[in-house]
Design an enzyme around this catalytic site. Structure first.
Site, PDB file in Angstrom:
ATOM      1  N   LYS A  35       1.306  -1.058  -0.173  1.00  0.00           N
ATOM      2  CA  LYS A  35       0.001   0.028  -0.229  1.00  0.00           C
ATOM      3  C   LYS A  35       1.134   1.267  -0.145  1.00  0.00           C
ATOM      4  O   LYS A  35       1.580   1.758   0.935  1.00  0.00           O
ATOM      5  CB  LYS A  35      -1.212  -0.015   1.432  1.00  0.00           C
ATOM      6  N   SER A 112      -9.512   1.923   2.686  1.00  0.00           N
ATOM      7  CA  SER A 112      -8.453   2.137   1.479  1.00  0.00           C
ATOM      8  C   SER A 112      -6.932   1.456   1.320  1.00  0.00           C
ATOM      9  O   SER A 112      -6.796   1.650  -0.235  1.00  0.00           O
ATOM     10  CB  SER A 112      -7.787   3.731   2.714  1.00  0.00           C
ATOM     11  N   SER A 136     -10.150  -0.777   6.386  1.00  0.00           N
ATOM     12  CA  SER A 136      -9.138  -0.263   5.680  1.00  0.00           C
ATOM     13  C   SER A 136      -9.103  -1.896   4.931  1.00  0.00           C
ATOM     14  O   SER A 136      -8.774  -2.443   4.401  1.00  0.00           O
ATOM     15  CB  SER A 136      -8.146   0.876   5.677  1.00  0.00           C
TER      16      SER A 136
END
Length: 400
Positions: A35, A112, A136
């Protein structure tokens, strides 16, 4: 090199990897999608925002969690997209678009940790290394038909990770199968008791917060999970049963206050750099007074203590991992916000408590293109037991 396929901000080179392993071990041959909040040596961390990226310097070293994975034999496949500064749940980004969801092409991945989830679901990586503040990891796992673990808060070091709300921020990961989930856990988590729960608890309040179709899928998944684990299912009233909106409001207050303290100065210096809805979430934090924050913290602390009591004796709470499948791409603001609210109602309990939570695939019968997730929330420190349960439950028809 930078690619624009919707998954990677920095993708693999001609050899198929961005960075190789630094050691050998149980993760030999596995690829990690990182990420874009997590430091990768030699590359700036972009935070899902081009203005932030423009001001970032190349990282001197990997984040601690990534260094551990590479030391155990894993390679970096690429740096994957994220929602802006992690303050969203849909997996859409006004600057970079929405990563493709291989499990449901007409729907978002959830976020996310959107890019890592997209990469794992598409087979471009074996492990998605991300973060979970308010869901997330668990939400994209649910939307993409993956396994996703939010560990006990603080169990995995967060050095080298861009923070959002430190009280809730947790490093976690996504995989396609429980064996890989367990292999990562063996590297990142300390050993722990792997005993199954004594019972699975179900809250009607949380099932009522999601659409009827999702509630039915989750009920069926709970029954199958209980059968695989050999434990009963017990319906209970959670401590916030009569005030779920109050729980979400208290969480939002604390999250926004912390996020504004971290990023408010940058936002003031770069007005309009964020999508309007993301900037509005941050700016809400500027309106939170110290007294507001203290009251919200006190409410959350009281609920946490009562929830810990409810999970006494080895009980786990079973609930939807998200408000439903990922919402359709291009959906209107009202429908997106309704999905977000229902999703937060399911994801926030583990987040505000700092308890570990596992999202398991719970595909709807006859509707494989609308994956949903079953979330199991366990007492703090029960991470190894959740990972062990994934092996049992994943083969029972709940997972793949």
């Amino acid at each position: 090199m930078t690619v624009t396929d919707g998954v990677w901000r920095v993708g693999p080179d001609a050899g198929g990897l961005l960075a190789g392993p630094t050691g050998a071990g149980p993760l030999d041959g596995l690829r990690v999608a990182v990420k874009d909040l997590i430091a990768v040596a030699g590359h700036p961390t972009g935070g899902g925002n081009p203005t932030w990226l423009a001001g970032a310097l190349p990282e001197r070293c990997d984040a601690t969690a990534l260094a551990a994975l590479r030391g155990a034999g894993a390679s970096v496949a690429g740096i994957a997209h994220t929602d802006e500064l992690a303050y969203s749940l849909s997996g859409t980004n006004i600057h970079y678009g929405a990563p493709p969801n291989a499990a449901a092409p007409d729907r978002v991945t959830g976020g996310s940790s959107s890019g890592p989830a997209a990469a794992v679901a598409a087979g471009l990586a074996d492990i998605g290394l991300g973060t979970d503040t308010a869901g997330s990891i668990r939400v994209p796992a649910s939307c993409c038909g993956l396994f996703g673990l939010r560990p006990t808060h603080g169990a995995v070091p967060d050095d080298g990770v861009l923070a959002l709300a430190p009280t809730f921020d947790t490093v976690g990961w996504l995989t396609r199968d429980p064996a890989t989930l367990a292999a990562v856990a063996a590297v990142l988590l300390p050993p722990g008791d792997t005993a199954p729960p004594s019972r699975l608890l179900v809250s009607e309040a949380h099932l009522a917060a999601v659409a009827a179709g999702t509630a039915t899928v989750v009920r069926d998944a709970v029954a199958r999970a209980a059968g695989a684990l050999g434990v009963p299912v017990v319906t209970v009233a959670v401590p916030w049963e009569d005030d779920l909106p109050g729980l979400l409001a208290a969480f939002r207050t604390v999250q926004a206050a912390q996020a504004w303290r971290l990023r408010g100065e940058w936002i003031e210096a770069n007005p309009g750099a964020l999508a309007p809805d993301v900037e509005a979430r941050f700016r809400h934090g500027a309106t939170v007074t110290p007294a507001d924050e203290i009251r919200a913290v006190d409410r959350l602390d009281a609920w946490r203590d009562r929830f810990a009591d409810l999970l006494g004796g080895g009980a786990w709470l079973a609930l939807p991992a998200a408000g439903g499948p990922g919402h359709p791409r291009g959906v209107g603001d009202a429908d997106r916000d309704a999905w977000r609210a229902a999703t937060l109602a399911c994801a926030v309990p583990a987040a505000f408590c700092g308890f570990p939570s596992l999202s398991l695939p719970a595909l709807a019968a006859g509707d494989p293109r609308a994956p949903r997730g079953l979330a199991l929330v366990a007492p703090p420190g029960a991470d190894a037991a959740l990972v062990a349960a994934a092996r049992l439950v994943g083969g029972s028809g709940v997972g793949h």
